[in-house]
Design a protein around this motif. Sequence first.
Motif, PDB file in Angstrom:
ATOM      1  N   GLY A 119      16.859  67.796  47.023  1.00 13.19           N
ATOM      2  CA  GLY A 119      18.180  68.399  47.061  1.00 13.19           C
ATOM      3  C   GLY A 119      19.172  67.275  47.293  1.00 13.19           C
ATOM      4  O   GLY A 119      18.924  66.392  48.116  1.00 13.19           O
ATOM      5  N   VAL A 120      20.263  67.270  46.547  1.00 17.88           N
ATOM      6  CA  VAL A 120      21.218  66.156  46.611  1.00 17.88           C
ATOM      7  C   VAL A 120      22.610  66.691  46.921  1.00 17.88           C
ATOM      8  O   VAL A 120      23.114  67.583  46.220  1.00 17.88           O
ATOM      9  N   VAL A 121      23.222  66.152  47.971  1.00 13.93           N
ATOM     10  CA  VAL A 121      24.595  66.489  48.324  1.00 13.93           C
ATOM     11  C   VAL A 121      25.407  65.201  48.296  1.00 13.93           C
ATOM     12  O   VAL A 121      25.337  64.396  49.222  1.00 13.93           O
ATOM     13  N   PRO A 122      26.164  64.973  47.205  1.00 18.98           N
ATOM     14  CA  PRO A 122      26.923  63.732  47.085  1.00 18.98           C
ATOM     15  C   PRO A 122      28.116  63.703  48.031  1.00 18.98           C
ATOM     16  O   PRO A 122      28.479  64.720  48.632  1.00 18.98           O
ATOM     17  N   ASP A 123      28.735  62.511  48.157  1.00 23.71           N
ATOM     18  CA  ASP A 123      29.884  62.406  49.071  1.00 23.71           C
ATOM     19  C   ASP A 123      31.099  63.152  48.543  1.00 23.71           C
ATOM     20  O   ASP A 123      31.979  63.527  49.298  1.00 23.71           O
ATOM     21  N   GLU A 124      31.172  63.382  47.233  1.00 23.86           N
ATOM     22  CA  GLU A 124      32.218  64.207  46.631  1.00 23.86           C
ATOM     23  C   GLU A 124      31.558  65.400  45.963  1.00 23.86           C
ATOM     24  O   GLU A 124      30.544  65.262  45.290  1.00 23.86           O
ATOM     25  N   SER A 125      32.126  66.580  46.141  1.00 21.12           N
ATOM     26  CA  SER A 125      31.511  67.792  45.620  1.00 21.12           C
ATOM     27  C   SER A 125      31.357  67.729  44.102  1.00 21.12           C
ATOM     28  O   SER A 125      32.239  67.270  43.376  1.00 21.12           O
ATOM     29  N   ASN A 126      30.219  68.237  43.614  1.00 22.23           N
ATOM     30  CA  ASN A 126      29.955  68.287  42.180  1.00 22.23           C
ATOM     31  C   ASN A 126      29.920  69.723  41.662  1.00 22.23           C
ATOM     32  O   ASN A 126      29.385  69.985  40.587  1.00 22.23           O
ATOM     33  N   LEU A 127      30.500  70.651  42.425  1.00 20.36           N
ATOM     34  CA  LEU A 127      30.518  72.049  42.005  1.00 20.36           C
ATOM     35  C   LEU A 127      31.755  72.341  41.155  1.00 20.36           C
ATOM     36  O   LEU A 127      32.671  71.527  41.067  1.00 20.36           O
ATOM     37  N   TYR A 128      31.784  73.523  40.553  1.00 20.68           N
ATOM     38  CA  TYR A 128      32.815  73.865  39.586  1.00 20.68           C
ATOM     39  C   TYR A 128      33.944  74.657  40.231  1.00 20.68           C
ATOM     40  O   TYR A 128      33.715  75.759  40.753  1.00 20.68           O
ATOM     41  N   PRO A 129      35.173  74.137  40.199  1.00 18.83           N
ATOM     42  CA  PRO A 129      36.292  74.801  40.886  1.00 18.83           C
ATOM     43  C   PRO A 129      36.637  76.161  40.320  1.00 18.83           C
ATOM     44  O   PRO A 129      37.160  77.022  41.033  1.00 18.83           O
ATOM     45  N   GLU A 130      36.356  76.376  39.008  1.00 20.76           N
ATOM     46  CA  GLU A 130      36.732  77.653  38.392  1.00 20.76           C
ATOM     47  C   GLU A 130      35.728  78.773  38.675  1.00 20.76           C
ATOM     48  O   GLU A 130      36.018  79.952  38.427  1.00 20.76           O
ATOM     49  N   LEU A 131      34.539  78.427  39.189  1.00 20.97           N
ATOM     50  CA  LEU A 131      33.538  79.430  39.524  1.00 20.97           C
ATOM     51  C   LEU A 131      33.677  79.853  40.979  1.00 20.97           C
ATOM     52  O   LEU A 131      34.173  79.095  41.817  1.00 20.97           O
ATOM     53  N   THR A 132      33.226  81.054  41.282  1.00 23.01           N
ATOM     54  CA  THR A 132      33.228  81.502  42.674  1.00 23.01           C
ATOM     55  C   THR A 132      32.104  80.806  43.433  1.00 23.01           C
ATOM     56  O   THR A 132      31.217  80.173  42.834  1.00 23.01           O
ATOM     57  N   GLY A 133      32.110  80.962  44.754  1.00 26.78           N
ATOM     58  CA  GLY A 133      31.029  80.393  45.541  1.00 26.78           C
ATOM     59  C   GLY A 133      29.681  80.950  45.132  1.00 26.78           C
ATOM     60  O   GLY A 133      28.703  80.199  44.963  1.00 26.78           O
ATOM     61  N   PHE A 134      29.614  82.254  44.949  1.00 28.20           N
ATOM     62  CA  PHE A 134      28.368  82.901  44.536  1.00 28.20           C
ATOM     63  C   PHE A 134      27.929  82.413  43.161  1.00 28.20           C
ATOM     64  O   PHE A 134      26.749  82.101  42.935  1.00 28.20           O
ATOM     65  N   GLU A 135      28.863  82.318  42.218  1.00 27.07           N
ATOM     66  CA  GLU A 135      28.516  81.874  40.864  1.00 27.07           C
ATOM     67  C   GLU A 135      28.030  80.428  40.854  1.00 27.07           C
ATOM     68  O   GLU A 135      27.096  80.081  40.115  1.00 27.07           O
ATOM     69  N   ASN A 136      28.641  79.572  41.672  1.00 30.07           N
ATOM     70  CA  ASN A 136      28.194  78.180  41.745  1.00 30.07           C
ATOM     71  C   ASN A 136      26.751  78.095  42.228  1.00 30.07           C
ATOM     72  O   ASN A 136      25.936  77.353  41.659  1.00 30.07           O
ATOM     73  N   LEU A 137      26.425  78.856  43.275  1.00 23.51           N
ATOM     74  CA  LEU A 137      25.058  78.814  43.789  1.00 23.51           C
ATOM     75  C   LEU A 137      24.057  79.357  42.770  1.00 23.51           C
ATOM     76  O   LEU A 137      22.981  78.779  42.582  1.00 23.51           O
ATOM     77  N   CYS A 138      24.421  80.428  42.110  1.00 25.71           N
ATOM     78  CA  CYS A 138      23.520  81.002  41.100  1.00 25.71           C
ATOM     79  C   CYS A 138      23.325  80.039  39.934  1.00 25.71           C
ATOM     80  O   CYS A 138      22.209  79.910  39.394  1.00 25.71           O
ATOM     81  N   PHE A 139      24.390  79.351  39.532  1.00 22.64           N
ATOM     82  CA  PHE A 139      24.284  78.380  38.442  1.00 22.64           C
ATOM     83  C   PHE A 139      23.342  77.245  38.824  1.00 22.64           C
ATOM     84  O   PHE A 139      22.483  76.840  38.033  1.00 22.64           O
ATOM     85  N   CYS A 140      23.491  76.717  40.042  1.00 23.16           N
ATOM     86  CA  CYS A 140      22.616  75.631  40.497  1.00 23.16           C
ATOM     87  C   CYS A 140      21.169  76.097  40.558  1.00 23.16           C
ATOM     88  O   CYS A 140      20.251  75.356  40.179  1.00 23.16           O
ATOM     89  N   ALA A 141      20.949  77.334  41.014  1.00 21.90           N
ATOM     90  CA  ALA A 141      19.590  77.866  41.082  1.00 21.90           C
ATOM     91  C   ALA A 141      18.978  78.000  39.695  1.00 21.90           C
ATOM     92  O   ALA A 141      17.788  77.733  39.490  1.00 21.90           O
ATOM     93  N   ALA A 142      19.802  78.406  38.708  1.00 21.45           N
ATOM     94  CA  ALA A 142      19.312  78.544  37.338  1.00 21.45           C
ATOM     95  C   ALA A 142      18.853  77.206  36.771  1.00 21.45           C
ATOM     96  O   ALA A 142      17.896  77.144  35.980  1.00 21.45           O
ATOM     97  N   LEU A 143      19.525  76.109  37.179  1.00 19.58           N
ATOM     98  CA  LEU A 143      19.142  74.774  36.706  1.00 19.58           C
ATOM     99  C   LEU A 143      17.733  74.406  37.160  1.00 19.58           C
ATOM    100  O   LEU A 143      17.070  73.578  36.517  1.00 19.58           O
ATOM    101  N   TYR A 144      17.293  75.005  38.257  1.00 16.67           N
ATOM    102  CA  TYR A 144      15.942  74.747  38.760  1.00 16.67           C
ATOM    103  C   TYR A 144      14.942  75.799  38.300  1.00 16.67           C
ATOM    104  O   TYR A 144      13.806  75.843  38.781  1.00 16.67           O
ATOM    105  N   GLY A 145      15.364  76.653  37.375  1.00 10.90           N
ATOM    106  CA  GLY A 145      14.453  77.613  36.775  1.00 10.90           C
ATOM    107  C   GLY A 145      14.168  78.842  37.601  1.00 10.90           C
ATOM    108  O   GLY A 145      13.201  79.563  37.331  1.00 10.90           O
TER     109      GLY A 145
END
Length: 326
Positions: free
Chosen positions: A81-107
Amino acid sequence: MTDEAVVVKNLTKRFDEVQAVKGISFDIHRGELFGLLGPNGAGKTTTINMLTGLARPESGVFRICGVDCTRKTRSAQHLMGVVPDESNLYPELTGFENLCFCAALYGMRREERQERAWSLLKDFGLKEAAERRFGGYSKGMKRKLTIAAGIIHKPEILFLDEPTTGIDVASARQLRQLISDLHDSGTTILLTTHYIEEAERLCDRIAFIVSGRIVRIDSVENLVQPLQSSHVLEISCEETLPGELQQALAASFPQLVVLPPGHGTVRVESNGPIRVAPLVRFLEEGGYTVSEARRVRTSLEDVFVRVTGIETKQMRAEKNMRSGRP
């Protein structure tokens, strides 16, 4: 199964004429919270970037959870799991959508990732902001969600790069508690920081890194122990203390080690008890107004200064600059 989650041997990295990392070696035990402590530009982020596949090392080898990742970092990315010093999440997505998107990347399956996302939002105190766009989050909330995204797939090892830089005190305290809870749950963590008190509070072992080199690795207890027998006295004055005061005190009290004075404080050390009255009298006769004299417990900050030669005021200046404080 090996006891080491990370093994690094003679890792180097150069950017044009700058040697950012100079042959560093260390290992991290499974379940350990390991800290890389050093000033900005010391090579902390470059090291994490190499271990997580964002930069390719010039030379050296490293293994993640027993997998040789020197040239094929992707072979172990599902373990990280990687947490960079600057956020790499998407500003236009909600918090829930960002987490679901990241989870989908891991299958992760849809039902599984949605359940995991809601669970993390609750645990991180972000449930009320789940349907808000990430771009509207505060800095502290953004850091929380970025960490949640980093552990959405339950990685064996978590890389945290300067997790509390630039956020308010209350949010930093909450994040440190979250990191401590993750550690207590068995997650292996590599944390980079230039906050000495953060490293001292959280880490099992710490590596001091300066100018691309690791100069010392040990537990906080072992780092501090050699100085525990020392007696330390800190005297505060209402006036700014000049640099030449150090030489004057050293000449008058040769049995003491006199450290360079700060803006209004001077610190002295000795292997035996320190008499306060003669020091206070010396300062007052020199025209200074003593406001406080107190005995100080030896801290990791003292060890860091001794080992690296870097004054803590430099670290504080960098901390304030990155947090936007004057």
